[in-house]
Design a protein around this motif. Sequence first.
Motif, PDB file in Angstrom:
ATOM      1  N   CYS A 125       0.827  -1.206   0.000  1.00 56.42           N
ATOM      2  CA  CYS A 125       0.000   0.000   0.000  1.00 56.42           C
ATOM      3  C   CYS A 125       0.861   1.256   0.000  1.00 56.42           C
TER       4      CYS A 125
ATOM      5  N   THR B  56      -5.335   5.979  -0.069  1.00 55.30           N
ATOM      6  CA  THR B  56      -4.633   4.703   0.006  1.00 55.30           C
ATOM      7  C   THR B  56      -4.689   4.021  -1.358  1.00 55.30           C
ATOM      8  N   TYR B  57      -3.521   3.599  -1.840  1.00 59.01           N
ATOM      9  CA  TYR B  57      -3.412   2.900  -3.127  1.00 59.01           C
ATOM     10  C   TYR B  57      -2.865   1.496  -2.883  1.00 59.01           C
ATOM     11  N   LEU B  58      -3.511   0.521  -3.485  1.00 56.24           N
ATOM     12  CA  LEU B  58      -3.033  -0.861  -3.442  1.00 56.24           C
ATOM     13  C   LEU B  58      -2.564  -1.251  -4.831  1.00 56.24           C
TER      14      LEU B  58
ATOM     15  N   GLU C 222      -3.780   1.100  -7.440  1.00 57.19           N
ATOM     16  CA  GLU C 222      -5.216   1.368  -7.552  1.00 57.19           C
ATOM     17  C   GLU C 222      -5.712   2.076  -6.293  1.00 57.19           C
TER      18      GLU C 222
ATOM     19  N   ILE D  75      -7.930   2.784  -3.403  1.00 54.38           N
ATOM     20  CA  ILE D  75      -8.915   1.947  -2.717  1.00 54.38           C
ATOM     21  C   ILE D  75      -9.604   2.664  -1.557  1.00 54.38           C
ATOM     22  N   ALA D  76      -9.087   3.823  -1.144  1.00 52.37           N
ATOM     23  CA  ALA D  76      -9.724   4.551  -0.037  1.00 52.37           C
ATOM     24  C   ALA D  76      -9.361   6.019  -0.117  1.00 52.37           C
TER      25      ALA D  76
END
Length: 281
Positions: free
Chosen positions: A196, A220-222, A225, A227-228
């Motif tokens: 992350c 927040t990127y996973l 992408e 994601i939050a």
Amino acid sequence: MRPAAANALLPTVQPTQSAHLVGRIVSNGAAPTAFNDPYAFTPGYYDLFRASEDALPSVSFFAGLTPPDADALEIGSGTGRLALAVAGRARTLTCLERSPTMRAVLISKLAQRPEMRSKVTVLQGTAPGFDLGRAFDYVYLGGVLEHVPPAERPVLFAAIAAHLRPGGLCAMDMVLRMPAPDLEERVMDEQVLGECRYVLSAEAERLGPDLSRLRQTYRTYLRGELIATEPTERLHNMHRPGPVLKDLADAGLHPAEGDGLAQATPLPDDPGAVVVRKAAP
């Protein structure tokens, strides 16, 4: 590394067997609960984006001022960035924090440090008005003044003076000459944990010469992408050296050295802090 100007924008005992919630507190305003705490999701991010040694509030500045064998009071302890360092030098430390989520994080840190359990007390409370029924050798506020409107400074400084022993020291940062922030959204910092990537951005709308509306967004990127997205918004009050020192003097607190200004920022022309002392009888 966060830009220096951005740093200025970002916020900020009695022996027992464990860190505890005790004491007589009189504070203004209703205390938040776990259901309405404005800091409910930010404590983890707060520590993540202030992990570097040069992050503000300055740990070395406030810890370095701690008098030997002092009873210390921190107003607005947050998750304990400053508290853990000061507690390592002080005889006792009382931490005053309004947010139940922030307090819970601080208590969890103390639970992992047995050597501090007998010397640190964590209390619910808030500025500007509070009454702990005792006095201290050292009172400090790191990253707190931005939450206090200038009109409420006299109440805060009177409370501080009432809690200082004669000759006691008080230090605070966020006493700045720079204009109230006014900026479009920009990335302030990025951190990576596992897969992350966490990104902190900020934007500010200047509402007056000493007031801005500050909006911070945690993304927040996973694996690339998003994601939050978690935004926060609050008012950001500016406090100028001259008026701050006058209000402190009116409360019986005078410069500990020289003009009272102290270097707590990386900005050579804007020291950012004041250190004052309560006169001995």
